[in-house]
Scaffold this motif. Structure first.
Motif, short mmCIF file in Angstrom:
data_model
loop_
_atom_site.label_atom_id
_atom_site.label_comp_id
_atom_site.label_asym_id
_atom_site.label_seq_id
_atom_site.Cartn_x
_atom_site.Cartn_y
_atom_site.Cartn_z
N ASP A 210 0.84 -1.19 0.00
CA ASP A 210 0.00 0.00 0.00
C ASP A 210 0.88 1.25 0.00
O ASP A 210 2.11 1.17 0.12
CB ASP A 210 -0.97 0.00 1.18
N ILE A 211 0.23 2.40 -0.09
CA ILE A 211 0.98 3.64 -0.27
C ILE A 211 1.86 3.95 0.93
O ILE A 211 2.98 4.47 0.79
CB ILE A 211 0.00 4.81 -0.55
N ASP A 212 1.41 3.62 2.16
CA ASP A 212 2.20 3.91 3.35
C ASP A 212 3.49 3.10 3.35
O ASP A 212 4.58 3.63 3.60
CB ASP A 212 1.38 3.60 4.61
N ALA A 213 3.36 1.80 3.10
CA ALA A 213 4.54 0.93 3.12
C ALA A 213 5.49 1.27 1.98
O ALA A 213 6.72 1.26 2.15
CB ALA A 213 4.10 -0.53 3.04
N THR A 214 4.93 1.57 0.82
CA THR A 214 5.77 1.93 -0.33
C THR A 214 6.55 3.21 -0.05
O THR A 214 7.76 3.30 -0.34
CB THR A 214 4.91 2.11 -1.59
N GLU A 332 14.63 11.02 -7.65
CA GLU A 332 15.65 10.07 -7.23
C GLU A 332 15.29 8.64 -7.61
O GLU A 332 16.08 7.92 -8.20
CB GLU A 332 15.86 10.18 -5.72
N LYS A 333 14.09 8.21 -7.24
CA LYS A 333 13.62 6.87 -7.59
C LYS A 333 12.28 7.03 -8.29
O LYS A 333 11.50 7.90 -7.96
CB LYS A 333 13.47 6.01 -6.33
N HIS A 334 12.03 6.16 -9.23
CA HIS A 334 10.81 6.35 -10.01
C HIS A 334 10.19 5.02 -10.42
O HIS A 334 10.82 3.96 -10.36
CB HIS A 334 11.10 7.20 -11.26
N ASP A 335 8.90 5.13 -10.78
CA ASP A 335 8.15 4.00 -11.33
C ASP A 335 8.04 2.83 -10.35
O ASP A 335 8.17 1.68 -10.72
CB ASP A 335 8.77 3.54 -12.65
N LYS A 336 7.83 3.16 -9.07
CA LYS A 336 7.59 2.12 -8.07
C LYS A 336 6.08 1.92 -7.96
O LYS A 336 5.33 2.85 -7.66
CB LYS A 336 8.17 2.55 -6.72
N LEU A 337 5.63 0.68 -8.19
CA LEU A 337 4.20 0.39 -8.20
C LEU A 337 3.71 0.11 -6.78
O LEU A 337 4.31 -0.68 -6.04
CB LEU A 337 3.93 -0.83 -9.09
N SER A 338 2.62 0.79 -6.42
CA SER A 338 1.94 0.53 -5.14
C SER A 338 0.50 0.13 -5.44
O SER A 338 0.08 0.11 -6.60
CB SER A 338 1.98 1.79 -4.26
#
Length: 814
Positions: A210-214, A332-338
């Motif tokens: 979920d968004i919090d953990a991501t 810095e970091k990108h395209d991480k799916l949540s």
């Protein structure tokens, strides 16, 4: 040889000695014959093929640390054999151990396919010309012809591979209609591929949180926690969104700034905080690989957009090949799916953007001069438009550093003031992160001139974030330093610099002289009160004597001792104006001719060759026999050539010059006896006189009787000393057989010319060069040139005649 090379490369690939690069092309099956949507650009491509994304900047590695060491796997071929390109290697396919072929990831498991079809009527103009435009700026000319049934048919196919997608398109044009079939293959939802994976790495199951953990995993939990406290839980919990999250360090620093008494960033009210978070959220799952450079994304905050920019990184620097920014804030970091959508983390906050670039300049009190000059030159309209721009704005203090003439021209908007401003403007968005430590970045301004950006590497112990936000200053053209970076406007970005970036094409003439160390001539202009007049001149050529040429003249002496005597000095003004001609003429356009000066009398231009073999290549120029030693320096509306002697307007013709010089009296008697006085007084002809002094004749016993006893011989003797052309000493060079040169005298005798310790013509050395007359020049010589018989002339080896009328090549002047 080529066959052997290709065989060797094939064997290397087959035995796994070299890693093959990703494979992009292959024969398409019937249900997937596609053309890539060229506007869906390919971030990782680095070749010159039509499918490659057009990079906005050239980035060249210049540091030895980057160029040293072993090349990365898969890069060797590109570095050692760049002329083959990716398509050459991809044609071999992929090989694993023992030569077993490896399939592309998009042919493997967990790949989902989407198909889109679109049909519309063809544009009549496109149909008539047979040109199919695949994407904006990319077109392909196609020969459209009817088949045997009288129907027109056109089909275009191609594909493009991205890190996360394989997109193919087929465009079929038939009977006035165009059908576009696009098929996209990508990892199914919940599956993905590691970043920088090779072409065969399959789509594998990924853990989606979920968004919090991501956010916590990506170091950006503070943003989510604080956003939920403002009451936007529903937005954060919604599906199919993209969130640009500041990392914790950047977010906390910004919040501390908001709490300070001097906060001028945005209000502290709850609605303002809600706006802050909404500015970072957009609808849809937006992969940065699918976004065009300078594309605007609409955020959830009304009238607030996010501008995405992409900057390439040299492969030799390692790491990711691209850097992305959102409103010039480095990602810095990108395209991480949540579970809610995609997450990108940034090293800063997206601040509110409400004004265009010109309005940003207007509200800055330290940019008042720049504002005035922009409005005077009408360039403010460019900065108020919708197209992306970048401007490097010098402060008022930077203007105070300028040389007075340039500062005056800029403030008044005169001459080429607009060119100086254009030297500070790019027609794209350039964020400071584009300048990479350890590399040189180049972008081209509105004048088409390169701007080179350098940033020193971070000191040991500095973090990547501190480097990205610009702790190491960016220096432009080794002149100006960016003191404030990345001030975003609605149509681009503004950077504050501490020094104005000069361009020679926009400098006032007096400033250009200062730059080129033509200091005495410039000081004489100022002393005479002509400096501003010269700065305002347009379409002129200035032949300025070097400092060495002027240092022993009376003008230099007066300048040093009695400068007040030079103010409005008519003689000095005439002297200076004689060095200025119209029109503006560069060396490549010079020819043997006369040009009118501002003072009135003409100057004489002559061209010569210094090549022993290629005597028809004119690479040396003189003006009134003064040699051009530095040339083609352009300023605003003029060109500056430096000469090695001051130019003096001749007052007498050749006959008058002989009559006014007592030491030439004996040669003058011979001229009169030969009835050649009218020829030497003729203003429509140009001659070179080779004049022995009186003491030369005195060495000949009974010279009057010896030389004048035969009228025809006398005339022949005098004509031998007259050349119907202007041959300055600068045009006489050392020559040896068989590359000897000669000039033709008035009686048809070929006189050999060369240079030893001094210029030499036949048996006579030139002791004094280039006395200028209105219709030619005089060389003083130390011997009488005795004409040879025709038989002696015929016995000579062939000689190269001097030919001043042949082609010129200005680039070779020296």
């Amino acid at each position: 040889m080529l066959r052997v090379s290709v065989l060797a490369l094939t064997l290397l690939l087959a035995f796994g000695c070299l890693q093959a690069l990703p494979y992009y092309g292959e024969n398409l099956d019937d249900d997937a014959e596609f053309v890539p949507l060229q506007h869906q650009q390919q971030p990782q491509a680095r070749t010159d093929s039509p499918n490659v994304r057009e990079k906005p900047f050239d980035v060249d590695v210049v540091t030895s640390e980057v160029n040293g060491g072993n090349p990365a796997p898969g890069v060797f071929f590109q570095q050692s054999f760049p002329f083959f390109g990716n398509d050459f290697f991809n044609s071999f396919g992929g090989f694993g151990f023992a030569g077993v072929p490896r399939e592309h990831w998009w042919k493997g498991p967990n790949v989902c396919t989407e198909k889109e079809e679109d049909e519309k009527a063809l544009d009549s103009k496109a149909e008539a010309t047979g040109t199919e435009e695949l994407a904006p700026g990319v077109s392909e000319s196609v020969d459209v012809s009817p088949n045997v049934f009288g129907q027109f048919h056109l089909s275009l196919n191609s594909c493009i591979e991205k890190p996360n997608k394989y997109v193919c398109t087929r465009i079929i044009s038939q009977n006035g209609k165009k059908k576009t079939v696009t098929i996209t293959r990508q990892c199914c939802h919940g599956y993905g591929r590691p970043r920088n994976a090779d072409f065969a790495t399959p789509c594998e199951k990924i853990e989606i949180k979920d968004i919090d953990a991501t956010a916590a995993d990506m170091g950006a939990k503070e943003f989510v926690v604080n956003a939920k406290n403002t009451g936007i839980n529903e937005l954060l919990g919604s599906k199919n969104v993209t969130i640009f999250m500041p990392v914790d360090a950047a977010f906390n620093s910004y919040m501390d700034q908001l709490q300070s008494e001097n906060n001028a960033v945005e209000p502290k009210a709850d609605t303002a905080m809600t706006s802050l978070y909404k500015r970072h959220i957009v609808d849809g799952e937006i992969s940065l690989y699918d976004v065009k450079n300078d594309q605007l994304l609409q955020s959830h905050q009304p009238e607030q957009t996010i501008r995405i920019n992409t900057f390439e990184v040299p492969l030799a620097l390692g790491g990711e090949p691209l850097r992305f920014t959102a409103n010039c804030v480095p990602i810095e970091k990108h395209d991480k799916l949540s579970e809610q959508g995609l997450v990108h983390t940034m090293s800063g906050i997206i601040k509110p953007v409400t004004k265009n670039v010109m309005d940003l300049i207007r509200e800055r009190p330290d940019m008042s001069i720049m504002r005035t000059v922009l409005e005077t030159t009408k360039l403010n309209e460019l900065l108020e438009g919708e197209k992306p721009v970048t401007i490097f704005v010098p402060t008022d203090d930077a203007f105070d550093k300028l040389e007075p003439h340039l500062r005056r021209a800029l403030k008044e908007g005169k001459g080429c003031a607009a060119n100086i401003l254009k030297n500070h403007i790019l027609d794209l968005t350039f964020c400071s992160v584009a300048s990479i430590p350890g590399a040189k970045t180049t972008a081209y301004n509105l004048l088409g001139e390169p701007m080179r950006f350098n940033r020193s590497k971070s000191a040991a112990g500095k973090s990547e974030i501190s480097d990205l936000v610009g702790e190491q200053p960016v220096v432009i053209n080794d002149i100006a330093k960016i003191t404030e970076a990345d001030i975003m406007g609605t149509n681009g970005v503004l950077h504050v610099i501490d020094t104005i970036l000069p361009t020679e094409s926009a400098l006032p003439l007096s400033t250009l002289m200062q730059e080129k160390n033509v200091t005495i001539f410039k000081q004489l202009l100022e002393a005479a009160g002509l400096d501003e007049k010269y700065d305002d001149m347009d379409n002129v050529t200035v032949f300025a004597p070097t400092d060495k040429a002027l240092q022993d003249t009376k003008w230099a002496q007066l300048l040093a001792e009695f400068p007040e005597k030079l103010r409005n000095n008519d003689e000095l003004i005439e002297f200076l104006n004689y060095h200025v001609v119209k029109p503006m003429t560069k060396t490549c356009d010079l020819s043997d001719s006369t040009l009118p000066t501002v003072a009135g009398p003409d100057v004489r231009i002559n061209l010569y060759s210094t090549h022993a073999l290629f005597s028809n290549v004119m690479n040396r120029a003189t003006v009134n026999c003064a040699r051009l030693v530095h040339f083609d320096d352009e300023s605003c509306g003029s060109v500056l050539h430096q000469v090695d002697k001051p130019l003096m307007a001749p007052k007498m013709n050749l006959m008058q010059l002989l009559e006014s010089t007592p030491m030439y009296s004996k040669f003058l008697e011979l001229v009169r006896a030969a009835n050649l006085t009218s020829a030497l007084a003729n203003s429509s002809d140009s001659f070179t006189l080779l004049v022995p002094k009186n003491d030369v004749f005195e060495e000949v016993a009974d010279w009057e009787k010896t030389l004048t006893k035969d009228k025809s011989e006398l005339e022949n003797l005098v004509k031998t000393h007259i050349v119907n052309d202007v041959v300055c000493c600068a045009g006489i060079i050392p020559t040896n057989w068989p590359f000897v040169r000669s000039i033709e005298s008035l009686n048809g005798v070929h006189l050999r010319i060369t240079r030893e310790r001094r210029p030499k013509i036949e048996n006579a050395g030139v002791t004094k060069c280039d006395a200028i007359a209105t219709n030619g020049i005089v060389h003083e010589i130390n011997d009488i040139i005795v004409p040879q018989t025709r038989q002696q002339q015929q016995q000579r080896p062939p000689q190269t005649l001097y030919q001043p009328h042949l082609d010129t090549f200005g680039d070779f002047f020296f």
